[in-house]
Design an enzyme around this catalytic site. Sequence first.
Site, short mmCIF file in Angstrom:
data_model
loop_
_atom_site.label_atom_id
_atom_site.label_comp_id
_atom_site.label_asym_id
_atom_site.label_seq_id
_atom_site.Cartn_x
_atom_site.Cartn_y
_atom_site.Cartn_z
N HIS A 20 49.25 46.24 65.11
CA HIS A 20 50.58 46.84 65.10
C HIS A 20 50.45 48.34 64.83
O HIS A 20 49.89 48.73 63.80
CB HIS A 20 51.45 46.21 64.00
CG HIS A 20 51.83 44.79 64.29
ND1 HIS A 20 52.18 43.89 63.33
CD2 HIS A 20 51.89 44.13 65.47
CE1 HIS A 20 52.47 42.73 63.90
NE2 HIS A 20 52.29 42.84 65.20
N HIS A 22 47.19 43.06 51.61
CA HIS A 22 47.82 42.23 52.64
C HIS A 22 47.18 42.44 54.00
O HIS A 22 47.22 41.56 54.86
CB HIS A 22 49.30 42.54 52.73
CG HIS A 22 50.02 42.49 51.43
ND1 HIS A 22 50.29 41.31 50.77
CD2 HIS A 22 50.51 43.48 50.63
CE1 HIS A 22 50.90 41.57 49.64
NE2 HIS A 22 51.04 42.87 49.53
N THR A 56 57.58 42.60 59.64
CA THR A 56 57.18 41.22 59.31
C THR A 56 56.73 41.08 57.86
O THR A 56 56.30 40.01 57.45
CB THR A 56 56.07 40.72 60.26
OG1 THR A 56 54.88 41.48 60.01
CG2 THR A 56 56.48 40.85 61.71
N GLU A 70 50.54 37.39 65.03
CA GLU A 70 51.89 37.12 64.53
C GLU A 70 52.78 36.60 65.65
O GLU A 70 53.41 35.57 65.52
CB GLU A 70 52.49 38.39 63.92
CG GLU A 70 51.80 38.78 62.62
CD GLU A 70 52.75 39.40 61.62
OE1 GLU A 70 53.33 40.45 61.95
OE2 GLU A 70 52.89 38.85 60.51
N HIS A 85 46.66 41.92 61.87
CA HIS A 85 46.91 40.57 61.35
C HIS A 85 45.85 39.66 61.96
O HIS A 85 45.53 39.79 63.14
CB HIS A 85 48.30 40.08 61.77
CG HIS A 85 49.42 40.94 61.25
ND1 HIS A 85 50.04 40.71 60.05
CD2 HIS A 85 50.01 42.05 61.77
CE1 HIS A 85 50.98 41.64 59.85
NE2 HIS A 85 50.99 42.46 60.89
N HIS A 104 47.95 48.69 61.51
CA HIS A 104 47.33 47.65 60.69
C HIS A 104 47.10 46.42 61.56
O HIS A 104 47.55 46.38 62.72
CB HIS A 104 48.21 47.32 59.49
CG HIS A 104 49.56 46.80 59.90
ND1 HIS A 104 50.66 47.62 60.05
CD2 HIS A 104 49.98 45.55 60.23
CE1 HIS A 104 51.69 46.89 60.43
NE2 HIS A 104 51.30 45.63 60.57
ZN LIG Z 1 52.28 44.00 61.22
#
Ligand SMILES: [Zn+2]
Length: 313
Positions: free
Chosen positions: A92, A41, A173, A79, A69, A67
């Site tokens: 994040h 992910h 999230t 995000e 996004h 991590h």
């Molecule tokens: Zn995140």
Amino acid sequence: MQSPINIDTAKTIFSPQLRPIQLSGYSLPANEKLKLRNNGHTVLLELPESLAITGGYAQQYRAVQLHLHWGSPSGPGSEHTVNGHRFAAEIHVVHYNTKYDSFKEAMVHPDGLAVLGAFLEVGPRENPYYQEILEHLYKIQREGEEVLVPGFNIAGLLPANLKLYFHYNGSLTTPPCYQTVKWTVFNQTMVLSHDQMSMLVMSLRNDDSKPLQNNYRMMQDLHRRRVLSSFQTTLFSVKQLPPGSDSSATTEGQSSSSFHAGDVLAVLFGVLFAITALAFLLYIYKHRSQNARLDSPTKSKVIYTAATTENTA
Ligand SMILES: [Zn+2]
């Protein structure tokens, strides 16, 4: 209370009680190896427990992992959005409250988690801190693969300015999406080179062996939540929480006192401008009548230049 949300800066509430975020233990020596993993992910860097948030929150929080996004070659993938704008990517850094024994235990409590978020954009320079992660991505292209990377200054992945940020109560999230995250989203963005952003977007594959892209969750409804800001986002419509009020559980309509700092400034600037303009007009008038009285030889000594108007406006 789900995340992410759109941050509407016209509706954020300035809260002077929000102190600068303070980090401790974020600078790691190269001989301390960190696990970097493609979990299908995202790319996730495990962090040692020595990293902590020691200021800006009411309690202390210990780091667990960070991590990212991101989007795709054709679109951005942060995000959170600000005034509807989606940034290229978002980092994040996930922490848990030190009053709990573990991340697992903390994640089910309302004050359990703190996540620091920052936006990534493409700019002219290569970012050496992000390079510490990006240069290893080719080794973990498939889901489940991991690699050990040398420690570095993790704080370099976050903005230099930790004073300016938005704060709200939300959730993880990704599943289980527990609503136990006190979010900090920094105002200052991080800059990566075009090549670095391409490495982030193009390197990894997901569990279907397809490119791991657009790994951001869709925007969630704010409902009755308030988003606080540690700074004044607008000059003329400053809303301010009364001192001592809690950051989260407040209800609508209490910050509508009629006279704000922004209004005072507006009036002050207006009056100053009027005085300056009047003095300027008087000066021109006086100067003209002088020139009219005197003979042409003095006319060559020009005093007035147009720059003055720009200075006063
Ligand atoms: Zn995140």
